[in-house]
Scaffold this motif. Structure first.
Motif, PDB file in Angstrom:
ATOM      1  N   ALA A  75       0.986  -0.794   0.016  1.00  0.00           N
ATOM      2  CA  ALA A  75       0.337  -0.151   0.282  1.00  0.00           C
ATOM      3  C   ALA A  75       0.696   1.390   0.185  1.00  0.00           C
ATOM      4  O   ALA A  75       0.445   2.030  -1.081  1.00  0.00           O
ATOM      5  CB  ALA A  75      -0.857  -0.063   1.045  1.00  0.00           C
ATOM      6  N   GLU A  76       2.411   0.928   1.595  1.00  0.00           N
ATOM      7  CA  GLU A  76       2.877   2.580   0.824  1.00  0.00           C
ATOM      8  C   GLU A  76       3.451   3.027  -0.634  1.00  0.00           C
ATOM      9  O   GLU A  76       4.223   3.988  -1.440  1.00  0.00           O
ATOM     10  CB  GLU A  76       3.893   2.041   2.097  1.00  0.00           C
ATOM     11  N   LYS A  77       4.111   1.396  -0.869  1.00  0.00           N
ATOM     12  CA  LYS A  77       4.539   1.700  -2.819  1.00  0.00           C
ATOM     13  C   LYS A  77       3.894   2.405  -3.387  1.00  0.00           C
ATOM     14  O   LYS A  77       3.868   3.272  -4.193  1.00  0.00           O
ATOM     15  CB  LYS A  77       5.117   0.140  -3.293  1.00  0.00           C
ATOM     16  N   PHE A  78       2.233   2.158  -3.531  1.00  0.00           N
ATOM     17  CA  PHE A  78       1.426   2.078  -3.978  1.00  0.00           C
ATOM     18  C   PHE A  78       1.058   4.054  -4.166  1.00  0.00           C
ATOM     19  O   PHE A  78       1.347   4.777  -4.969  1.00  0.00           O
ATOM     20  CB  PHE A  78       0.131   1.765  -4.504  1.00  0.00           C
ATOM     21  N   GLU A  79       1.237   4.455  -2.949  1.00  0.00           N
ATOM     22  CA  GLU A  79       1.174   5.691  -2.050  1.00  0.00           C
ATOM     23  C   GLU A  79       1.639   6.453  -2.960  1.00  0.00           C
ATOM     24  O   GLU A  79       2.183   7.369  -4.013  1.00  0.00           O
ATOM     25  CB  GLU A  79       0.722   5.473  -1.381  1.00  0.00           C
ATOM     26  N   GLU A  80       3.666   6.461  -2.816  1.00  0.00           N
ATOM     27  CA  GLU A  80       4.785   7.077  -3.321  1.00  0.00           C
ATOM     28  C   GLU A  80       4.234   6.770  -4.615  1.00  0.00           C
ATOM     29  O   GLU A  80       4.648   8.085  -5.113  1.00  0.00           O
ATOM     30  CB  GLU A  80       5.892   6.048  -2.656  1.00  0.00           C
ATOM     31  N   LEU A  81       3.765   6.231  -5.743  1.00  0.00           N
ATOM     32  CA  LEU A  81       3.832   5.858  -6.499  1.00  0.00           C
ATOM     33  C   LEU A  81       2.550   6.660  -7.131  1.00  0.00           C
ATOM     34  O   LEU A  81       3.444   7.152  -8.042  1.00  0.00           O
ATOM     35  CB  LEU A  81       3.393   4.424  -7.598  1.00  0.00           C
ATOM     36  N   TYR A  82       2.046   7.185  -7.205  1.00  0.00           N
ATOM     37  CA  TYR A  82       1.046   8.150  -7.117  1.00  0.00           C
ATOM     38  C   TYR A  82       0.850   9.537  -6.571  1.00  0.00           C
ATOM     39  O   TYR A  82       0.522  10.074  -6.778  1.00  0.00           O
ATOM     40  CB  TYR A  82      -0.458   7.161  -7.238  1.00  0.00           C
ATOM     41  N   ASN A  83       1.869   9.667  -5.857  1.00  0.00           N
ATOM     42  CA  ASN A  83       2.362  10.860  -5.011  1.00  0.00           C
ATOM     43  C   ASN A  83       3.220  11.564  -6.449  1.00  0.00           C
ATOM     44  O   ASN A  83       4.156  12.298  -5.907  1.00  0.00           O
ATOM     45  CB  ASN A  83       2.141  10.847  -3.748  1.00  0.00           C
ATOM     46  N   GLY A  84       3.769  10.529  -7.434  1.00  0.00           N
ATOM     47  CA  GLY A  84       5.285  10.712  -8.303  1.00  0.00           C
ATOM     48  C   GLY A  84       6.431  10.500  -7.686  1.00  0.00           C
ATOM     49  O   GLY A  84       7.239  11.738  -7.870  1.00  0.00           O
ATOM     50  N   ALA A  85       6.893   9.470  -7.127  1.00  0.00           N
ATOM     51  CA  ALA A  85       8.320   9.163  -7.395  1.00  0.00           C
ATOM     52  C   ALA A  85       8.156   8.393  -8.006  1.00  0.00           C
ATOM     53  O   ALA A  85       8.037   8.342  -9.249  1.00  0.00           O
ATOM     54  CB  ALA A  85       7.745   7.718  -5.670  1.00  0.00           C
ATOM     55  N   VAL A  86      10.020   8.207  -8.291  1.00  0.00           N
ATOM     56  CA  VAL A  86      10.516   7.226  -9.091  1.00  0.00           C
ATOM     57  C   VAL A  86      10.518   5.920  -9.129  1.00  0.00           C
ATOM     58  O   VAL A  86      11.674   5.364  -8.489  1.00  0.00           O
ATOM     59  CB  VAL A  86      11.786   8.308  -9.871  1.00  0.00           C
ATOM     60  N   ILE A  87       9.192   5.311  -9.016  1.00  0.00           N
ATOM     61  CA  ILE A  87       8.873   4.204  -8.857  1.00  0.00           C
ATOM     62  C   ILE A  87       9.977   4.001 -10.520  1.00  0.00           C
ATOM     63  O   ILE A  87      10.092   1.903 -10.465  1.00  0.00           O
ATOM     64  CB  ILE A  87       7.967   3.699  -9.175  1.00  0.00           C
ATOM     65  N   ASN A  88       9.306   3.928 -11.743  1.00  0.00           N
ATOM     66  CA  ASN A  88      10.037   3.581 -12.801  1.00  0.00           C
ATOM     67  C   ASN A  88      12.223   3.684 -12.574  1.00  0.00           C
ATOM     68  O   ASN A  88      12.484   4.675 -13.339  1.00  0.00           O
ATOM     69  CB  ASN A  88       9.832   4.203 -14.181  1.00  0.00           C
ATOM     70  N   THR A  89      12.431   3.632 -12.040  1.00  0.00           N
ATOM     71  CA  THR A  89      14.189   2.956 -12.064  1.00  0.00           C
ATOM     72  C   THR A  89      14.660   3.046 -13.025  1.00  0.00           C
ATOM     73  O   THR A  89      15.852   4.249 -13.266  1.00  0.00           O
ATOM     74  CB  THR A  89      14.810   2.620 -10.502  1.00  0.00           C
ATOM     75  N   GLY A  90      14.545   1.790 -13.434  1.00  0.00           N
ATOM     76  CA  GLY A  90      15.334   1.893 -14.730  1.00  0.00           C
ATOM     77  C   GLY A  90      15.493   3.144 -16.516  1.00  0.00           C
ATOM     78  O   GLY A  90      16.835   3.384 -16.480  1.00  0.00           O
TER      79      GLY A  90
END
Ligand SMILES: O=P(O)(O)OC[C@H]1O[C@H](O)[C@H](O)[C@@H](O)[C@@H]1O
Length: 526
Positions: A75-90
């Motif tokens: 849940a935390e990771k999804f939250e970070e994703l939709y709040n604009g974290a750089v989830i696509n690290t590659g």
């Protein structure tokens, strides 16, 4: 900030592996089975429910999965994703496809703009353009209305929009909102473009060139193919073509198009159906209102995906069960089986969505992982699949988990009662029968006729396939795949594995080959 760890380093994953296995054939029989079907169901958006009674889980497994979800901080990771974290690290990018259909978290600013505003603006521009095409404000050079829209694109710029178009074409006809028929050209095989061009009236066709990168060989080749055909027909290609691309692509700067609409690097191609990539063709085909309903359905499902409670989050639950099947039970594939003709290309879209996202052998940090990741995905609509590959699914040596989708009502509503049942009832009877046949099996002294059972499936059940429910269904799978990527600790948003073949193909065309590649080139007369 969430911490990213490999699945096999999580304590809860080890605990999950030790939980007693469910004997599915037993669990799904008799009164216990009936109770499971009632109990193991989670509501989704737009009238769907996700029923996982025929999966190899019980309360103990579910508790272990909940613990895994917590330790993996899904849940935390999804939250970070939709709040604009750089989830696509590659690729060092944000992952923002949810923003094309709603605002789940905080405003996200990138490239100096509010990204939700940017996507909404593109939708508004598309809507305005589509309305003008429909009401004759934008016409061909002879002042006649465009009647057909032809999308040129491949991969994410083809599969999702095509599957969505086919899913809604009959619904739109029935609801008098099919404004333009859509066709698609994707393959670089000249027979694809030629066949579509032969079938459409080019003088009244509007072509939508879709390429996020603006550099895809197949798409640029097909663009030239189409332009040549338009020229031959005495038409001005630039008056018949619009572009959907990212603002940084070479296409964005060209004057060759009637208009250009934009997505950006934060929308992965396979996640782009709800961006301008799907928006242009679907708004032209069905009208902007229908596209808006599709987005609404997707946004409603996204909201459920943000729920921290696994049992109220169908996407997280589906993802966790899938990982249990892949990494504990050891099943290598998953079949997607929609009992709906309208979803005929949905499995093809999911092949890209799932396999391009999670077909990875290294984690987010580029280190090899020691466990299986994305399964092989394939599928066909039922009941056609039953008469094709279900033999292996029932009696083959591999167990392949199944994802059924079924609807209580048909889309067109034209049906016939034969021998006491309608065709829709026959369709639904088959999916119910298959779930139980796969789970429970049937013993027979003749080994050839024996069904072991114990073959797990889930079903997403809905009322009918509409723009809203289609949006919810799409978001379900997008988010399920995302959660699985989190569990496997892979980057689900890049696709380096498609590059090598492209590089070698270029070398073949430049005649810069030796060894095996040279011999293959000669054999194929290149
Ligand atoms: O939209 P484009 O930039 O033309 O890309 C089209 C497709 O080709 C690439 O090779 C990728 O594998 C896909 O993820 C992508 O959707």
């Amino acid at each position: 900030m969430a911490t990213w760890k490999n699945l096999d380093t999580l304590e809860t994953f080890k605990a999950l592996s030790e939980v007693k296995r469910v004997k599915l054939a037993e669990a799904m029989s008799g009164v216990e089975g009936a109770e499971r079907v009632k109990k193991y169901s989670v509501p989704m958006a737009e009238g769907f429910s996700y029923n996982f009674a025929a999966k190899q889980v019980d309360d103990e497994v579910l508790n272990a999965l909940k613990a895994l979800a917590e330790e993996a901080q899904l849940a935390e990771k999804f939250e970070e994703l939709y709040n604009g974290a750089v989830i696509n690290t590659g690729e060092n990018r944000l992952v923002l496809h949810q923003l094309t259909r709603g605002q789940l978290g905080n405003a996200v600013e990138a490239d100096g703009v509010d990204k939700r505003e940017f996507y909404v603006k593109q939708q508004a521009r598309i809507a305005e353009f589509a309305n003008k095409v429909h009401n004759g404000g934008i016409t061909n050079a002879a002042g006649e209305k465009f009647t057909t829209v032809v999308q040129i694109g491949i991969g994410g710029s083809d599969l999702g929009p095509r599957a969505m178009y086919l899913a809604l074409e009959n619904w739109a006809k029935k609801n008098n909102t099919l404004k333009m028929k859509a066709q698609f050209i994707s393959n670089v095989d000249p027979d694809d473009a030629a066949a579509v061009l032969n079938a459409v009236d080019v003088a009244h066709a509007l072509f939508v060139l879709v390429s996020k990168s603006g550099t895809t060989l197949e798409t640029l080749t097909n663009e030239s193919f189409v332009k040549e055909a338009l020229k031959k027909a005495g038409l001005d290609a630039s008056k018949h073509m619009i572009a959907v691309t990212s603002e940084t692509s070479p296409l964005a700067k060209s004057d060759d198009y009637l208009a250009a609409f934009f997505m950006d690097d934060y929308i992965g191609g396979r996640f782009s159906s709800t961006s301008a990539v799907g928006g242009a063709v679907l708004s032209l085909a069905f009208g902007p209102d229908v596209f808006a309903q599709f987005l609404e359905g997707a946004a409603a499902e996204d909201k459920l995906s943000a729920n921290k409670n696994v049992m109220e989050n169908p996407e997280m639950l589906d993802a966790l069960i899938g990982v249990y099947e892949r990494n504990v039970l050891g099943y290598p594939g998953t079949a997607v089986l929609p009992y709906s003709q309208a979803l005929s290309r949905f499995p093809a879209h999911l092949q890209q969505l799932d396999m391009e996202s999670n077909g990875k052998s290294v984690n987010r940090f580029g280190e090899p992982v020691d466990y299986p990741t994305g399964p092989v995905i394939f599928g066909e609509p039922g009941t056609n699949g039953q008469h094709s590959f279900y033999q292996l699914l029932h009696q083959g040596t591999d167990i392949v988990p199944l994802q059924f989708v079924g609807f209580r009502n048909s889309q067109i509503g034209t049906d016939i009662e034969i021998q006491g049942s309608t065709s829709q009832q026959k369709l639904c009877a088959n999916v119910a029968a298959q779930i139980v046949a796969f789970a429970c099996g049937k013993s027979d002294d003749n080994r050839n006729k024996n069904f072991e059972g114990g073959r797990p499936s889930s079903i997403i059940i809905g009322d009918s396939l509409t723009p809203k429910s289609l949006g919810a269904l799409l978001a379900h799978f997008e988010n399920k795949i995302m959660f699985q990527g989190f569990l496997w600790n892979v980057n689900s948003f890049d696709q380096e594995g498609v590059q090598l073949g492209k590089v070698l193909a270029k070398r073949v065309l430049a005649h810069e080959t030796d060894g095996a590649l040279k011999v293959y080139s000669d054999l194929l007369n290149i």
